[in-house]
Design a protein around this motif. Structure first.
Motif, PDB file in Angstrom:
ATOM      1  N   MET A 182     -37.613 -46.538 -94.488  1.00 46.47           N
ATOM      2  CA  MET A 182     -37.959 -47.937 -94.231  1.00 46.47           C
ATOM      3  C   MET A 182     -39.116 -48.377 -95.111  1.00 46.47           C
ATOM      4  SD  MET A 182     -37.800 -48.356 -90.177  1.00 46.47           S
ATOM      5  CE  MET A 182     -36.249 -48.611 -89.340  1.00 46.47           C
ATOM      6  N   GLN A 183     -39.986 -47.451 -95.472  1.00 45.80           N
ATOM      7  CA  GLN A 183     -41.149 -47.805 -96.286  1.00 45.80           C
ATOM      8  C   GLN A 183     -40.916 -47.563 -97.768  1.00 45.80           C
ATOM      9  OE1 GLN A 183     -44.226 -45.451 -94.536  1.00 45.80           O
ATOM     10  NE2 GLN A 183     -44.414 -46.764 -92.756  1.00 45.80           N
ATOM     11  N   HIS A 184     -39.654 -47.443 -98.177  1.00 45.76           N
ATOM     12  CA  HIS A 184     -39.335 -47.192 -99.580  1.00 45.76           C
ATOM     13  C   HIS A 184     -39.939 -45.896-100.093  1.00 45.76           C
ATOM     14  CE1 HIS A 184     -37.362 -50.939-101.073  1.00 45.76           C
ATOM     15  NE2 HIS A 184     -37.617 -51.193 -99.817  1.00 45.76           N
ATOM     16  N   ARG A 185     -39.994 -44.907 -99.222  1.00 44.72           N
ATOM     17  CA  ARG A 185     -40.410 -43.585 -99.674  1.00 44.72           C
ATOM     18  C   ARG A 185     -39.236 -42.660 -99.468  1.00 44.72           C
ATOM     19  NH1 ARG A 185     -43.732 -41.074 -96.166  1.00 44.72           N
ATOM     20  NH2 ARG A 185     -43.713 -42.637 -94.541  1.00 44.72           N
ATOM     21  N   ASN A 229     -42.356 -49.655 -87.246  1.00 47.34           N
ATOM     22  CA  ASN A 229     -42.488 -49.880 -88.679  1.00 47.34           C
ATOM     23  C   ASN A 229     -42.554 -51.336 -89.071  1.00 47.34           C
ATOM     24  OD1 ASN A 229     -42.687 -47.349 -89.889  1.00 47.34           O
ATOM     25  ND2 ASN A 229     -40.589 -46.950 -89.308  1.00 47.34           N
ATOM     26  N   ILE A 230     -42.421 -52.242 -88.114  1.00 45.04           N
ATOM     27  CA  ILE A 230     -42.456 -53.652 -88.512  1.00 45.04           C
ATOM     28  C   ILE A 230     -43.652 -54.367 -87.913  1.00 45.04           C
ATOM     29  CG2 ILE A 230     -39.977 -53.877 -88.900  1.00 45.04           C
ATOM     30  CD1 ILE A 230     -39.805 -55.122 -86.122  1.00 45.04           C
ATOM     31  N   MET A 231     -44.640 -53.612 -87.444  1.00 44.78           N
ATOM     32  CA  MET A 231     -45.770 -54.284 -86.818  1.00 44.78           C
ATOM     33  C   MET A 231     -47.083 -53.639 -87.222  1.00 44.78           C
ATOM     34  SD  MET A 231     -44.719 -55.073 -82.981  1.00 44.78           S
ATOM     35  CE  MET A 231     -42.990 -55.196 -82.680  1.00 44.78           C
ATOM     36  N   ALA A 232     -48.155 -54.401 -86.977  1.00 44.06           N
ATOM     37  CA  ALA A 232     -49.494 -53.854 -87.143  1.00 44.06           C
ATOM     38  C   ALA A 232     -50.011 -53.442 -85.773  1.00 44.06           C
ATOM     39  CB  ALA A 232     -50.416 -54.894 -87.763  1.00 44.06           C
ATOM     40  N   ARG A 233     -51.042 -52.602 -85.783  1.00 43.58           N
ATOM     41  CA  ARG A 233     -51.608 -52.129 -84.528  1.00 43.58           C
ATOM     42  C   ARG A 233     -52.405 -53.251 -83.847  1.00 43.58           C
ATOM     43  NH1 ARG A 233     -55.388 -48.922 -86.592  1.00 43.58           N
ATOM     44  NH2 ARG A 233     -53.835 -47.397 -87.100  1.00 43.58           N
ATOM     45  N   LEU A 234     -52.256 -53.371 -82.539  1.00 47.37           N
ATOM     46  CA  LEU A 234     -53.045 -54.361 -81.809  1.00 47.37           C
ATOM     47  C   LEU A 234     -54.403 -53.774 -81.471  1.00 47.37           C
ATOM     48  CD1 LEU A 234     -50.410 -55.766 -79.340  1.00 47.37           C
ATOM     49  CD2 LEU A 234     -51.362 -56.910 -81.310  1.00 47.37           C
ATOM     50  N   PRO A 237     -63.073 -50.793 -89.510  1.00 45.58           N
ATOM     51  CA  PRO A 237     -62.415 -50.469 -90.774  1.00 45.58           C
ATOM     52  C   PRO A 237     -61.971 -51.699 -91.548  1.00 45.58           C
ATOM     53  CG  PRO A 237     -61.447 -49.237 -88.978  1.00 45.58           C
ATOM     54  CD  PRO A 237     -62.352 -50.235 -88.370  1.00 45.58           C
ATOM     55  N   GLU A 257     -55.901 -43.892 -86.486  1.00 42.70           N
ATOM     56  CA  GLU A 257     -56.555 -42.974 -87.420  1.00 42.70           C
ATOM     57  C   GLU A 257     -57.582 -43.649 -88.300  1.00 42.70           C
ATOM     58  OE1 GLU A 257     -53.552 -41.352 -89.857  1.00 42.70           O
ATOM     59  OE2 GLU A 257     -53.272 -43.229 -90.927  1.00 42.70           O
ATOM     60  N   SER A 258     -57.390 -44.942 -88.617  1.00 44.74           N
ATOM     61  CA  SER A 258     -58.365 -45.550 -89.510  1.00 44.74           C
ATOM     62  C   SER A 258     -59.617 -45.983 -88.749  1.00 44.74           C
ATOM     63  CB  SER A 258     -57.746 -46.731 -90.251  1.00 44.74           C
ATOM     64  OG  SER A 258     -57.153 -47.603 -89.339  1.00 44.74           O
ATOM     65  N   GLU A 259     -59.555 -45.986 -87.404  1.00 38.34           N
ATOM     66  CA  GLU A 259     -60.736 -46.405 -86.661  1.00 38.34           C
ATOM     67  C   GLU A 259     -61.473 -45.206 -86.072  1.00 38.34           C
ATOM     68  OE1 GLU A 259     -59.037 -49.116 -83.851  1.00 38.34           O
ATOM     69  OE2 GLU A 259     -58.091 -50.204 -85.482  1.00 38.34           O
ATOM     70  N   VAL A 261     -47.014 -47.546 -82.887  1.00 35.75           N
ATOM     71  CA  VAL A 261     -47.435 -48.880 -83.313  1.00 35.75           C
ATOM     72  C   VAL A 261     -46.531 -49.891 -82.615  1.00 35.75           C
ATOM     73  CG1 VAL A 261     -47.753 -50.367 -85.309  1.00 35.75           C
ATOM     74  CG2 VAL A 261     -48.069 -47.904 -85.549  1.00 35.75           C
ATOM     75  N   PRO A 262     -47.004 -50.995 -82.080  1.00 33.06           N
ATOM     76  CA  PRO A 262     -48.377 -51.516 -82.117  1.00 33.06           C
ATOM     77  C   PRO A 262     -49.311 -50.953 -81.049  1.00 33.06           C
ATOM     78  CG  PRO A 262     -46.945 -53.099 -81.069  1.00 33.06           C
ATOM     79  CD  PRO A 262     -46.067 -51.975 -81.493  1.00 33.06           C
ATOM     80  N   THR A 319     -46.033 -49.798 -93.110  1.00 32.12           N
ATOM     81  CA  THR A 319     -44.913 -50.220 -93.948  1.00 32.12           C
ATOM     82  C   THR A 319     -45.392 -51.162 -95.043  1.00 32.12           C
ATOM     83  OG1 THR A 319     -43.559 -50.037 -91.998  1.00 32.12           O
ATOM     84  CG2 THR A 319     -42.589 -51.140 -93.869  1.00 32.12           C
ATOM     85  N   ILE A 376     -55.171 -51.801 -90.397  1.00 33.51           N
ATOM     86  CA  ILE A 376     -54.730 -52.403 -89.143  1.00 33.51           C
ATOM     87  C   ILE A 376     -53.458 -51.723 -88.659  1.00 33.51           C
ATOM     88  CG2 ILE A 376     -55.826 -54.624 -89.505  1.00 33.51           C
ATOM     89  CD1 ILE A 376     -53.121 -55.691 -90.400  1.00 33.51           C
TER      90      ILE A 376
END
Lengths: 143, 383, 317
Positions: free
Chosen positions: C38-41, C284-289, B344, C210-212, C202-203, B121, B117
């Protein structure tokens, strides 16, 4: 249902019953009486079929239906002679068996009659007709 | 007019090769067809060509993620065939490793679901926490993923007393972050927007298509082999079966997150109540003719092994029914009516773990027709 | 003669192609590094984008069979050209841009849409279902964010009373930043939201999810052509940030600190970096709509903000 309850339920449709423990039993029947057993199980709210296994024992292919009767697991064996490898589909009563029956058809060459989608499942489309990889003959040949 | 959207065999949404052929009208899915078999390795046949000892390692290699549950089920089945009972301590060690595996599998699911989705993060954070579990597994079994701990008649490595404090600290950290993820899952508006009311599997369909594991539990079916048909040490351990009613992707995620918390409790309990004593007994490999089935609750659902022995060191027939295989039949009812954007996350909703081989589907973009290329054809192209 | 030389220098070196690419690539590199933390990388080094660009440019140029067309091959260059041209209209060193016209805001709005249209054309001509799907989504997304973006700009124009970006910056030198004007605060927020969609972050990274749909409209691009797309995208990042800085955050201002003259370009760089980092945080603090959710969000919430601002500007003198 526990093992002995399942045993009482299916007793009149099967030839022999082996109760392993409280939650597991094996029974043998034939394909004419298969539907009666399925209906009897269905009336008792057995809805889950865990899997269908096919075992080649030489001249006979044993089809084993594994029913989850909460908590007992009923393993119903239907032996089919190799010259008459046909069995009616159970998908009308247990729709969840659709994938397992396709598997059974392609791996052991058991013809499931009345199956809604009798295509191959795992094997490639150019796999030769009449070759069944879980048969004993195939094992001899591929050694 | 409908057109075909191929998802797979190679696609970023799939972590393993599998082919889904979606027929879509605009963005709406009208039909789906699943082609399996891209990673078919003939495991069931391979089982009947090796002896019981070698088969432990073969069963462990069926799945990379849930390997311990495969080898445990196999070993329990062979123990039943041979008529032996493993020592109590071994059962507890098996339960500990299996629960750690469930935690790591569910965290892996969470990470990939977040990636599907577009929430990268959360993906990275979930996988960071998964490292703790892997470290714990390494500590007690020597392997981060493939533990190779099980053997017929018990386990090969003991849990040492000095490991317990480190263990409890690791579980503490995991519990904190899982609670955080549960809060996030309940409150983050973009997650809610992307996960609720899609890929819905109604309770009737869940029953009809014989779904198993978290997929069934998210639709309100209270099935859990650990509770229904207890094996190993689960008879003595107390835990709740997490269920949700909605049947959508959100419910499937929530069931898994709550199961992580339950698993943490089970591991704590098992560490506390673990009896002393030997960890394995010797079992001869000549197993008399017999047959048995063994069911366990893998992270993805009910796992079934059927084994028939014939008096030699080699089994006559081993049948493996993995949980994903049991869940495929229900996929169509989750997709039809949805949109491409959902594909997905809905595929990932059942936590698929594909196993099976050899073909490639090509889409000719000018005619829109698909055709399957065989392995021989591919070999010819390479030349 | 001098004018021609000046124009060439402006468009190719400063503030044109060279400057824009150096800063754009660097900023996206910083964005990736910050995202990593931000993503601990650890994240890639901040010059990673330069390395990626070099790698892509040195690769073989492949055009897939169904995509063999003039459109497919030329749209990356058109997009890059358009976005570099916008750079010339932005105030970078002072309130005065390198190129001026009476109504340069209208030119900027038009030119900023050319890369988007190019991406769609590239997607539709690539002959791939993912490309077509990505392009279709891009059309919907363009329809959603563009309205909000234009409304926010109209609110600014109504306040300042000029369609020239130079005048807008000049106005802010005297009256203070427009974002601090309470009537224009909603418009500033709406413009930032629209920028998130314009930059496909994002969002709102729906067209290249990419995942869709693999990489959306750009799925079939590879090698040098993809490099040009990346460059255009990276420059677009700084162009959009620079436009927002000029509209709401005072534009480039020269300061004197402790006797040393700090040129306006430093101010420009600081402000654009701040805006880029703001979008980085958001993404970095949201999911894709989903595309329908994004459309609804833009046409309800974001559009409402911009309209409120416009009404306030017109009603409250």
């Amino acid at each position: 249902m526990h093992s002995n309850e399942v045993a009482t339920l299916v007793k009149k449709h099967v030839d022999d019953i082996r109760i392993v423990d409280d939650r597991c039993l094996f029974a043998t029947s034939d394909k004419q009486r298969l539907e009666n057993i399925l209906r009897a199980l269905r009336v008792q709210k057995v809805t889950h079929i865990s899997a269908i296994t096919g075992v080649d024992t030489g001249n006979v292919v044993e089809v084993i239906y594994h029913f989850d009767c909460q908590p007992a697991e009923l393993n119903l064996k239907i032996p089919l002679p190799k010259d008459d490898l046909k069995i009616p589909t159970i998908t009308e009563i247990f729709p969840g068996a659709i994938m397992y029956e396709r598997d059974l058809m392609e791996m052991l060459g058991v013809k499931v009659e009345g199956h809604p989608d009798p295509r191959r499942l795992f094997l490639p489309d150019d796999w030769p007709e009449g070759e069944y990889p879980l048969r004993k003959e195939w094992r001899e040949k591929s050694k | 007019m409908t057109f075909v959207v191929p998802i797979g065999p190679q696609h970023p949404a799939l972590k393993e090769p599998e082919f889904f052929r979606f027929e879509v009208r605009g963005e709406e899915i009208v039909d789906v067809d699943i082609h399996l078999g891209y990673a078919h390795r003939g495991i069931e046949e391979a089982f009947s060509r090796r002896n019981y000892k070698h088969n432990i390692y073969l069963s462990e290699r069926i799945c990379g993620i849930c390997n311990v549950v495969h080898s445990t089920t196999y070993c329990q089945a062979v123990e039943q065939l041979a008529g032996v009972e493993p020592p109590e301590r071994a059962k507890y060690i098996r339960a500990i490793i299996m629960e750690l595996e469930r935690i790591h599998s569910h965290l892996l699911w969470l990470g990939i679901a977040a990636h599907q989705i577009g929430f990268n993060t959360l993906f990275m954070l979930a996988w960071r926490d998964r490292e703790y579990v892997m470290d714990l597994r390494e500590m007690i079994s020597g392997g981060r993923v493939h533990s190779a701990t099980n053997t017929i008649g018990g386990v090969r490595r003991d849990v040492k007393i000095e490991h317990v404090p480190t263990f409890l600290r690791g579980l503490e950290k995991l519990e904190q972050s899982t609670n955080y993820y549960i809060n996030l899952f309940k409150s983050d508006r973009t997650i809610l927007a992307r996960c609720t009311n899609l890929g819905v599997l109604s309770k009737e369909d869940a029953i009809k298509f014989c779904t198993v594991g978290p997929t069934a539990r998210a639709s309100g079916l209270k099935t859990d082999i650990r509770r229904d048909d207890p094996y190993g040490a689960y008879d003595a351990l107390s835990f709740d079966v997490a269920i949700e009613r909605d049947g959508d992707v959100w419910a499937k995620g929530m069931v898994r997150l709550r199961e992580i918390l339950e698993s943490i409790q089970i591991v704590r309990q098992a560490l506390k109540e673990m009896p002393g004593g030997p960890i394995r007994i010797r079992v001869g490999l000549q197993i008399p003719p017999n047959e048995t089935i063994e069911r366990t609750e893998a992270p993805r659902g009910e796992l079934l092994y059927y084994i028939r022995s014939n008096g030699t060191e080699i089994p006559e027939r081993v049948r493996v029914r993995t949980p994903t295989y049991g869940n495929f039949a229900s996929m169509k009812s989750m997709f039809v009516g949805g949109t491409i954007a959902e594909i997905p996350i809905v595929i990932w909703g059942i936590d698929p773990c594909f196993a099976c081989n050899d073909r490639v589907t090509l889409v000719d973009s000018r005619t829109g027709k698909t055709r399957i290329a065989s392995f021989d054809e591919l070999r010819r192209w390479r030349k | 003669m001098m004018e021609v030389v000046n124009f060439v220098i402006n468009s190719l070196i400063f503030p044109g192609l060279l400057f824009a690419s150096l800063v754009g690539l660097l900023y996206v590199g910083i964005d990736r590094k910050v995202t990593g933390h931000m993503q601990h990388r650890i994240g890639p080094p901040i010059w990673q984008e330069y390395l990626d660009m070099g790698k892509l440019l040195s690769k073989e140029d492949i055009t897939p069979g169904p995509a063999q067309s003039l459109v497919f091959n030329t749209v990356p260059l058109i997009a890059l050209g358009a976005i570099v041209a916008v750079m010339l209209f932005l105030p970078i060193t002072s309130a005065q841009p390198a190129l001026t016209s009476v109504a340069d805001l209208i030119v900027i709005i038009y030119m900023l849409n050319i890369p988007a249209i190019c991406i769609m054309l590239g997607g539709y001509s690539s002959g791939s279902p993912f490309g077509a799907s990505g392009a279709g989504r891009y059309v919907v997304q363009l329809l959603s964010y563009e309205f909000v973006f234009i409304l926010a700009i109209i609110a600014v124009v109504a306040r300042v009373g000029s369609l020239s970006l130079g005048t807008v910056v000049g106005y802010q030198v005297q009256q203070g930043w427009l974002v601090l004007d309470w009537r224009l605060l909603p418009a500033a927020i709406a413009a930032l939201i629209a920028a998130q969609g314009k930059l496909l972050r994002v969002p709102f990274d729906i067209p290249e999810a990419e995942s869709e749909i693999v990489h959306g409209a750009l799925t079939e691009y590879s090698g040098p052509k993809l490099a040009i797309w990346r460059l255009a995208y990276d420059i677009e990042t700084i162009v959009v940030a620079g436009l927002l800085a000029a509209l709401f955050f005072g534009g480039p201002t020269a300061y004197v600190i402790g006797g040393t003259q700090i040129p306006g370009v430093v101010d420009f760089l600081v402000k654009t970096l701040a805006i880029v980092l703001f979008t980085t945080t958001l993404r970095n603090i949201m999911a894709r709509l989903r595309i329908d959710q994004a459309l609804k969000f833009y046409w309800s919430f974001a559009a409402l903000l911009a309209i409120i601002s416009l009404v306030l500007v017109l009603a409250v003198p």
